[in-house]
Write a protein that holds these residues in place. Structure first.
Motif, PDB file in Angstrom:
ATOM      1  N   VAL A 103      27.318  44.854  38.409  1.00 38.14           N
ATOM      2  CA  VAL A 103      27.775  44.636  39.840  1.00 38.14           C
ATOM      3  C   VAL A 103      29.243  44.990  39.968  1.00 38.14           C
ATOM      4  O   VAL A 103      29.738  45.502  40.651  1.00 38.14           O
ATOM      5  N   LEU A 104      29.677  44.044  38.874  1.00 39.69           N
ATOM      6  CA  LEU A 104      31.210  43.847  39.256  1.00 39.69           C
ATOM      7  C   LEU A 104      31.985  45.189  38.991  1.00 39.69           C
ATOM      8  O   LEU A 104      33.136  45.563  39.311  1.00 39.69           O
ATOM      9  N   THR A 105      31.396  45.768  37.970  1.00 38.79           N
ATOM     10  CA  THR A 105      32.130  47.112  37.555  1.00 38.79           C
ATOM     11  C   THR A 105      31.769  48.396  38.234  1.00 38.79           C
ATOM     12  O   THR A 105      32.090  49.586  37.929  1.00 38.79           O
ATOM     13  N   ALA A 106      30.943  48.222  39.216  1.00 38.23           N
ATOM     14  CA  ALA A 106      30.445  49.195  40.049  1.00 38.23           C
ATOM     15  C   ALA A 106      31.381  49.910  40.757  1.00 38.23           C
ATOM     16  O   ALA A 106      31.468  51.222  41.167  1.00 38.23           O
ATOM     17  N   ALA A 154      36.094  45.261  40.546  1.00 37.13           N
ATOM     18  CA  ALA A 154      36.433  45.105  39.081  1.00 37.13           C
ATOM     19  C   ALA A 154      38.049  44.510  38.865  1.00 37.13           C
ATOM     20  O   ALA A 154      37.930  43.444  38.195  1.00 37.13           O
ATOM     21  N   ASP A 155      38.835  45.171  39.355  1.00 39.55           N
ATOM     22  CA  ASP A 155      40.140  44.578  39.373  1.00 39.55           C
ATOM     23  C   ASP A 155      40.407  43.242  39.856  1.00 39.55           C
ATOM     24  O   ASP A 155      40.930  42.369  39.451  1.00 39.55           O
ATOM     25  N   TYR A 156      39.739  43.042  41.284  1.00 43.12           N
ATOM     26  CA  TYR A 156      39.596  41.807  42.012  1.00 43.12           C
ATOM     27  C   TYR A 156      39.238  40.732  41.007  1.00 43.12           C
ATOM     28  O   TYR A 156      39.712  39.773  40.749  1.00 43.12           O
ATOM     29  N   PHE A 157      37.927  40.982  40.422  1.00 42.53           N
ATOM     30  CA  PHE A 157      37.344  40.071  39.633  1.00 42.53           C
ATOM     31  C   PHE A 157      38.181  39.570  38.507  1.00 42.53           C
ATOM     32  O   PHE A 157      38.345  38.510  38.165  1.00 42.53           O
ATOM     33  N   GLU A 158      38.865  40.650  37.888  1.00 37.46           N
ATOM     34  CA  GLU A 158      39.790  40.329  36.684  1.00 37.46           C
ATOM     35  C   GLU A 158      40.878  39.435  37.079  1.00 37.46           C
ATOM     36  O   GLU A 158      41.514  38.520  36.258  1.00 37.46           O
ATOM     37  N   LYS A 159      41.426  39.735  38.309  1.00 38.17           N
ATOM     38  CA  LYS A 159      42.821  38.974  38.865  1.00 38.17           C
ATOM     39  C   LYS A 159      42.317  37.632  38.933  1.00 38.17           C
ATOM     40  O   LYS A 159      42.888  36.606  38.635  1.00 38.17           O
ATOM     41  N   ALA A 160      41.095  37.460  39.673  1.00 40.79           N
ATOM     42  CA  ALA A 160      40.563  35.864  40.009  1.00 40.79           C
ATOM     43  C   ALA A 160      40.252  34.985  38.750  1.00 40.79           C
ATOM     44  O   ALA A 160      40.554  34.038  38.647  1.00 40.79           O
TER      45      ALA A 160
END
Lengths: 482, 94
Positions: free
Chosen positions: A322-325, A330-336
């Protein structure tokens, strides 16, 4: 009888170039009718097409991404048919020698099973114009032609008949959507027709090897419609065969919103395209140097990113998918996750997949413009982690962040949402609840242990949700057992 | 004869040409003659000659991805029929 469905997809992706594939007209969507046209895309006599280099570069990008063979030399062909959306009387496409051969797309089904879908080929071609029928223009007796889209670069991505269910087909199309967006070669806007899909569907008794007669379905402009069209078509074919009928090879049109597929062209119109090499275009050669140049500029691909998310953040497959779709998600997730710390990665994932996506949906916003920044989300998760707020209160904090864009610490202070850690205050609330609910207290003591939930709820209400539910429950059990 | 009457009928249908009986006769002969003439090339041994895709020995002619096509002043003037910004054509139904 038990039937198996065989599906092959032909996907058309409009490339994100500024200009068209063979001329300098704008390739932008929209514009006044026939505004984005010139002598070449109008098919005026004596003009010559010249290939847009960016189109080749984009095609190499996806070829490398799917592990296709990118041929050292290829050419363009003319595909002839008469239709008013095609002013030249032929479409410039690729035939015997497409630019990419083979390749594969990996998909994961809901049950976690991985399927590898093989590609037949990927080739470059020009899009046709748009036809408007009937009275939209105020003249029901004619059709109208807008050639803005004629000559916009298209990729045709053809899969092998490797797909077996509507779910697989939909997942495959979603994966292609993800891929072209990662590669930044197509905007993936299905409503505007930037990504379109035709499906070839046949069924056969399970366990047999021969293919049944296939039916082509066109015009499915959303993931949902692709799924519905396949489900409808496999059922239609099954019912036909079971009733002793025969499947006729034909093209059917998905008729949204009414649903069912309708026959489109009968065999009488079966095309004889008279392909031949286009003498107006010189052969295209792609050397190692060019391939390496493109390879160096490739972004991290969705499959690689997904695997890295599973390893680096210890996320389940589903979360990582879901996160890498979308690259931006994905960038947002990685930052958070980076700001919140590795221990909170799964919690960050839950919030991103749940509330962040919900808010984006409600506010019709993109993740780049998410009102809750990755830093704020990380900070809020930190506040849950150190016990400043409960998970429940965090939901309210999140919604306030989404509405105001404020820092979570500011919100907690302003709204007085800090979790009550003072046992005296909780003790007082517990005592009040027990004394105002004597009947329930009796019943609990009489053995109705389920009522603990009721008491916790009352205390949480009395403390406006600021008490730690765990602590409240412990204290209640203690008081009630005494 | 290198081409049959059926071939001529098929090709004329694809090309949307309506031919009279006399024309079918005439073109079957003429097209046959042309194909016979061209087939002289089959007498050559081309075993070691790679197929030619293009008569010019050049490859990779590109344009950069720029919107730079000159617009045509008035499309309306070159269109047989034009209506509200669109080319108007006989009704076609998909």
């Amino acid at each position: 009888m038990d039937f198996e469905t065989i599906i092959g997809l032909e996907v058309h992706a409009q490339l994100k170039t500024h200009s068209k594939i063979f001329c300098g007209s704008s390739a932008a969507f929209g514009g006044a009718p026939n505004e984005h046209t010139c002598t070449v895309d109008l098919g005026l006599p004596g003009v010559l097409p010249v290939l847009n280099r960016q189109v080749v570069e984009f095609t190499i990008r996806i070829g490398l991404a799917v592990g296709a063979k990118i041929v050292p030399s290829c050419r363009f062909a003319r595909k002839h048919y008469f239709y008013p959306d095609l002013p030249k009387g032929y479409q410039i496409s690729q035939y015997e020698q497409p630019i990419c051969e083979g390749g594969e797309i990996h998909i994961f089904l809901k049950n976690g099973e991985e399927r590898i879908i093989n590609l037949t080929r990927i080739h470059m071609e020009e899009d046709a114009g748009k036809l408007i029928h009937g009275d939209e223009i105020g003249d029901a007796s004619h059709s109208f032609v807008d050639l803005n889209r004629a000559g916009v670069p298209l990729l045709e991505i053809v899969s092998e008949p490797d797909l077996r269910t509507a779910e697989e087909a939909e997942t495959y199309l979603r994966k292609l959507h993800t891929l072209v967006r990662y590669l930044d070669i197509c905007d993936g806007n299905m409503q505007e027709g930037s990504l379109r899909c035709d499906a070839n569907i046949s069924i056969r008794p399970r366990g047999t090897d021969n293919f049944g007669e296939k039916v082509e379905i066109k015009n499915m402009n959303s993931f949902r419609n692709l799924r519905r069209a396949i489900e409808y078509e496999e059922e239609r074919q099954r019912a036909t065969l079971e009733a002793g009928g025969q499947i006729i090879q034909e093209t059917r049109l998905w008729d949204d919103p009414s649903g069912p597929t309708q026959p489109m062209r009968t065999k009488e119109y079966a095309h004889d395209y008279r392909y031949f090499p286009d003498p107006d275009l010189v052969p295209l050669q792609i050397g190692k140097k060019w391939l390496n140049e493109v390879r160096r500029k490739m972004p991290e691909l969705p499959d690689d990113k997904r695997e890295r998310f599973q390893k680096e953040y210890k996320l389940p497959l589903y979360d990582a998918e879901v996160l890498t779709a979308e690259r931006d998600l994905a960038d947002y997730f990685e930052k958070a996750a980076g700001a919140a710390g590795a221990d909170y990665a799964k919690l960050v994932s839950n919030w991103v997949m749940g509330d962040v996506l919900r808010v984006l949906n409600e506010k019709k916003a993109d993740i780049e413009n998410c009102p809750v920044t990755a830093d704020h989300l990380a900070k809020m998760i930190g506040l849950i982690g150190d016990g400043t707020i409960s998970g429940k209160i965090a939901k309210s904090v999140f919604d306030i962040m989404a509405d105001t864009g404020k820092d979570p610490e500011t919100i907690v202070e302003e709204q007085g949402l800090r979790q009550i850690t003072d046992t005296g205050a909780i003790e007082q609330a517990v005592a009040d609840v027990l004394s105002t609910n004597p009947k329930e207290t009796e019943r609990y003591k009489g053995g109705e242990k389920k009522l603990i939930g009721f008491f916790v709820g009352q205390v949480m209400k009395a403390t406006q949700g600021k008490a730690n539910p765990q602590a409240v429950q412990e204290m209640l059990r203690e008081k009630l057992s005494g | 004869m290198a081409i049959s009457r059926e071939d001529v009928l098929h090709v004329s249908k694809l090309a949307r040409l309506e031919l009279s009986e006399a024309e079918i006769e005439k073109f079957t002969g003429q097209l046959g003659d042309i194909l016979d003439y061209i087939s002289k090339l089959n007498e050559l041994d081309t075993k070691d000659v790679p197929p030619t895709a293009h008569v010019l020995e050049i490859t990779n002619v590109f344009r950069e991805d720029k919107v730079d096509a000159p617009r045509i002043g008035s499309i309306e003037e070159i269109a047989p029929e034009f209506h509200k910004g669109h080319f108007r054509v006989p009704k076609v139904i998909e």
